[in-house]
Enzyme design. Structure first.
Site, short mmCIF file in Angstrom:
data_model
loop_
_atom_site.label_atom_id
_atom_site.label_comp_id
_atom_site.label_asym_id
_atom_site.label_seq_id
_atom_site.Cartn_x
_atom_site.Cartn_y
_atom_site.Cartn_z
N ASP A 233 0.90 -1.17 0.00
CA ASP A 233 0.00 0.00 0.00
C ASP A 233 0.93 1.21 0.00
OD1 ASP A 233 -2.13 1.71 0.35
OD2 ASP A 233 -2.36 1.30 2.49
N CYS B 164 -4.00 5.10 -2.67
CA CYS B 164 -5.26 5.87 -2.51
C CYS B 164 -5.14 7.15 -3.36
CB CYS B 164 -5.51 6.20 -1.05
SG CYS B 164 -4.16 7.04 -0.22
#
Ligand code: SAM
Length: 435
Positions: free
Chosen positions: A306, A359
């Site tokens: 991530d 994100c």
């Protein structure tokens, strides 16, 4: 007064020093509380957040009423005007209270004191013209920095760019990832169970006051952020590593599924948050403070990456991101992400899976990043994601088989129960058999 002054300072620091609102106003940031009690801190946060969410509209309204522009050397005047206008336009503060407090704050600052009458006149005019200001305000043209609006138009087209910007205007949802029984927790907490398995609430209550918090039954995580970890298909007896793990939302999912999890992050501070979260959730992981690029271990069954990114997918939750980030921030992030992907691949065993996610709404960090990784690494292939793995959200699966969520997805007629963070995820598999 103290809350408004704190809000003005937080907005000023975000815009002039690129300091995230969370740094200044985080509930747990004891040294930065500035003497505010919990209620004032919540008020300061709500004023600062809406000031940045609607910054373009506010600045345009102020500029049109400041005939000669903002006076030079006027100290904190600009920030005082911004937060007062935010209160008048978007919060239920009575106009006279917002104006009076702003005038008092202007007088209390020696540099802005000579402009108290100006502040009074401008803010009263904003109150008078509120309806016209609000009807003429456009989410993409006014409340989105021009460079981001341009990028989203190019990437997603005019109409989707408009939907993204419109979604950013709404207050975000509170999404929970639950260990088990999403429908039961949705009912107990007065929320809804999303098709993806997250529980969605629209409460303003502090999370630690909600049932199940102390018992470690759930953790706060946007519904889109809850998707990438499951793409590794974690389960008992599976060894997985999360290379950028803190504060641990995705690692918690891996651990809750029974996997044997190693959590790596280069930030010792953020790993302390992960450790505290895992303790509350009664989950375990092996915690390693390390630069992922230098991390060595026997190959894993699954690797989650991530990666650090521009975070433009989180603007609805963090409107400061829109104004803090600069176009030049992208290139170094893209370079680091590429290095981290290549490293993640070396840490996977033959036949093991690698999930890369960010994100971000920017294709350089998502779709293009993975296309380049596949070109660089002939020993990996994409294992396409299917809608059934993500609660049937077919609109979130790209033609190539990657995950792409947008803030305007999962929209209903209740904005406080709508939307998703903007995420990208791809699943890769390394050639070969278990070694
Ligand atoms: C997007 S956040 C991770 C969020 C986390 N996965 C979660 O779900 O809660 C990115 C993280 O990467 C970490 N990071 C950035 N560069 C890194 C590196 N070279 N090695 C390890 N961690 C890194 C940052 O400290 C940050 O905690």
């Amino acid at each position: 007064m103290a809350a408004r002054v704190a809000a003005a300072r937080a907005v000023a620091e975000a815009l002039t020093q690129s300091r995230p609102l969370d740094d200044r106003l985080a509930a747990g940031a004891a040294q930065q509380r500035g003497g505010l009690d919990a209620r004032d801190r919540a008020l300061a946060r709500s004023i600062a957040t809406v000031s940045l969410r609607r910054l373009g509209t506010i600045r345009k309204a102020l500029a049109r009423r400041l005939d000669k522009g903002l006076p030079r050397r006027s100290g904190a005047l600009e920030w005082t005007l911004i937060v007062a206008a935010a209160q008048i336009l978007f919060l239920d503060t009575p106009d006279h209270a917002a104006v009076d407090l702003a005038v008092k704050a202007t007088r209390a600052d020696p540099a802005s004191a000579p402009f108290a009458a100006l502040a009074n006149a401008v803010l009263r005019a904003i109150g008078r013209d509120r309806d016209a200001i609000l009807t003429s305000s456009d989410p993409l043209d006014d409340d989105t920095p021009a460079w981001l609006a341009q990028r989203w138009r190019t990437t997603y087209g005019e109409s989707v760019a408009r939907l993204i910007a419109a979604a950013h205007r709404a207050e975000p949802t509170l999404d929970l990832s639950v260990k088990r029984d999403a429908p039961g927790w949705a009912e107990r907490l007065g929320g809804i169970a999303l098709p993806t398995g997250s529980v969605r609430l629209d409460t303003h209550k502090p999370v630690h006051e909600l049932e199940g918090y102390e018992a470690g039954e759930w953790w706060v995580q946007d519904a889109a952020a809850a998707l990438p970890a499951r793409l590794l298909r974690p389960g008992p007896a599976m060894r997985v590593v999360d290379l950028c793990a803190a504060p641990g939302g995705k690692a918690a999912e891996l651990a809750a599924a029974g996997a044997d999890v190693t959590t790596v992050d280069r930030s010792a501070e953020r790993l302390k948050l992960l450790a505290a979260n895992f303790e509350r959730l009664r989950l375990t992981s092996e915690i390693v403070v390390a630069d992922a690029l230098a991390f060595e271990a026997p190959p894993f069954d699954g690797v989650l990456l991530d990666a650090p990114c521009s975070a433009t997918g989180t603007i609805r939750r963090h409107p400061d991101v829109a104004w803090i980030k600069r176009p030049g921030d992208l290139a170094p992030l893209v370079k680091l992400q590429a290095e981290l992907i290549d490293k993640a691949i070396t840490l996977a065993r033959g036949g093991g899976a690698i999930v890369y996610c960010v994100c971000s709404l920017e294709p350089e960090e998502g779709e293009a990043q993975v296309a380049a990784a596949l070109r660089r690494n002939p020993d990996v292939r994409r294992l396409p994601i299917t809608a059934s793995e993500i609660g049937g959200l077919a609109e979130c699966v790209t033609q190539a088989g990657d995950l792409r969520t947008l803030p305007c997805y999962l929209w209903t007629d209740n904005p406080r129960r709508s939307g998703l963070d903007g995420f990208f995820a791809a699943r890769l598999v390394k050639a070969g058999q278990r070694d």
